[in-house]
Design a protein around this motif. Sequence first.
Motif, short mmCIF file in Angstrom:
data_model
loop_
_atom_site.label_atom_id
_atom_site.label_comp_id
_atom_site.label_asym_id
_atom_site.label_seq_id
_atom_site.Cartn_x
_atom_site.Cartn_y
_atom_site.Cartn_z
N ALA A 57 37.57 55.56 44.89
CA ALA A 57 37.04 54.87 43.71
C ALA A 57 38.17 54.25 42.89
CB ALA A 57 36.22 55.83 42.86
N ALA A 58 39.28 54.95 42.75
CA ALA A 58 40.43 54.42 42.00
C ALA A 58 41.01 53.20 42.71
CB ALA A 58 41.48 55.51 41.83
N MET A 59 41.13 53.26 44.03
CA MET A 59 41.66 52.12 44.79
C MET A 59 40.75 50.91 44.69
SD MET A 59 43.24 54.10 48.11
CE MET A 59 43.61 52.61 48.98
N LEU A 60 39.44 51.15 44.77
CA LEU A 60 38.49 50.06 44.64
C LEU A 60 38.58 49.43 43.25
CD1 LEU A 60 36.15 48.38 45.75
CD2 LEU A 60 34.59 50.18 44.99
N SER A 61 38.69 50.25 42.23
CA SER A 61 38.82 49.74 40.85
C SER A 61 40.06 48.89 40.69
CB SER A 61 38.86 50.91 39.85
OG SER A 61 37.69 51.67 39.92
N GLY A 120 42.03 41.48 41.79
CA GLY A 120 41.33 40.25 42.18
C GLY A 120 40.95 39.41 40.98
N SER A 121 40.49 40.04 39.92
CA SER A 121 40.12 39.33 38.70
C SER A 121 41.33 38.64 38.07
CB SER A 121 39.51 40.29 37.68
OG SER A 121 38.33 40.86 38.20
N ILE A 122 42.45 39.33 38.07
CA ILE A 122 43.67 38.74 37.52
C ILE A 122 44.12 37.54 38.34
CG2 ILE A 122 46.15 39.18 37.14
CD1 ILE A 122 45.30 42.09 36.37
N ILE A 123 44.06 37.65 39.65
CA ILE A 123 44.46 36.55 40.53
C ILE A 123 43.54 35.34 40.34
CG2 ILE A 123 44.59 35.83 42.96
CD1 ILE A 123 45.55 38.73 43.56
N ILE A 124 42.25 35.57 40.28
CA ILE A 124 41.29 34.47 40.08
C ILE A 124 41.53 33.81 38.73
CG2 ILE A 124 38.85 33.93 39.70
CD1 ILE A 124 38.23 36.07 41.87
N SER A 125 41.72 34.60 37.70
CA SER A 125 41.96 34.06 36.36
C SER A 125 43.23 33.21 36.33
CB SER A 125 42.07 35.22 35.36
OG SER A 125 42.40 34.74 34.09
N ALA A 126 44.28 33.69 36.98
CA ALA A 126 45.54 32.94 37.02
C ALA A 126 45.36 31.61 37.74
CB ALA A 126 46.62 33.78 37.68
N ASN A 127 44.61 31.61 38.85
CA ASN A 127 44.40 30.37 39.60
C ASN A 127 43.56 29.38 38.81
OD1 ASN A 127 45.90 31.07 41.85
ND2 ASN A 127 44.19 32.06 42.87
N LEU A 128 42.55 29.86 38.09
CA LEU A 128 41.75 28.96 37.26
C LEU A 128 42.60 28.36 36.15
CD1 LEU A 128 38.35 30.89 36.94
CD2 LEU A 128 38.83 28.85 38.29
N SER A 129 43.50 29.17 35.58
CA SER A 129 44.39 28.67 34.53
C SER A 129 45.31 27.59 35.05
CB SER A 129 45.21 29.81 33.94
OG SER A 129 44.38 30.75 33.30
N GLN A 130 45.84 27.78 36.27
CA GLN A 130 46.72 26.77 36.86
C GLN A 130 45.99 25.46 37.10
OE1 GLN A 130 48.25 28.65 40.37
NE2 GLN A 130 49.94 29.62 39.30
N LEU A 131 44.70 25.54 37.37
CA LEU A 131 43.90 24.32 37.58
C LEU A 131 43.46 23.70 36.27
CD1 LEU A 131 41.67 25.52 40.55
CD2 LEU A 131 43.55 23.89 40.65
N GLY A 132 43.73 24.37 35.17
CA GLY A 132 43.32 23.86 33.86
C GLY A 132 41.87 24.13 33.55
N ILE A 133 41.26 25.08 34.22
CA ILE A 133 39.85 25.40 34.01
C ILE A 133 39.76 26.65 33.14
CG2 ILE A 133 37.68 26.06 35.10
CD1 ILE A 133 38.64 24.55 37.59
#
Length: 116
Positions: A11-15, A21-34
């Motif tokens: 459960a800890a590993m999944l969390s 994953g959320s941090i990576i997605i957020s960073a990529n959206l920021s780089q795209l200016g979204i």
Amino acid sequence: MKENKIIIISAAMLSLAIIAGSIIISANLSQLGIRSSDMVFLDKGLINRSEAAVYLSLSEEEFTEIFNKSMDEKRTSNESVYPTHKYMPYIEFPIGEFRFSKSELDKWVEYNMYNK
């Protein structure tokens, strides 16, 4: 007891994986200016110019240039009949505002990918 430790560790590993994953997605959206606020329109049927630009992954200036060119071509065309999605589809409201249907924009993009 051993099974409980395995469940807790899993459960800890999944969390951690979800958070990473959320941090990576957020960073990529920021780089795209979204911004996350730009994503709100995804549930709407009709979208405005700036939302259409984001939807098509264009800057507002690029979208406006393409939209104006499409409108000019349609106005100056001598065609009495033309393919439905040759020109950018829009709805103009009496107050001078334009709205765009995401599904019609998709069809316009697809038509222009294969016919230009």
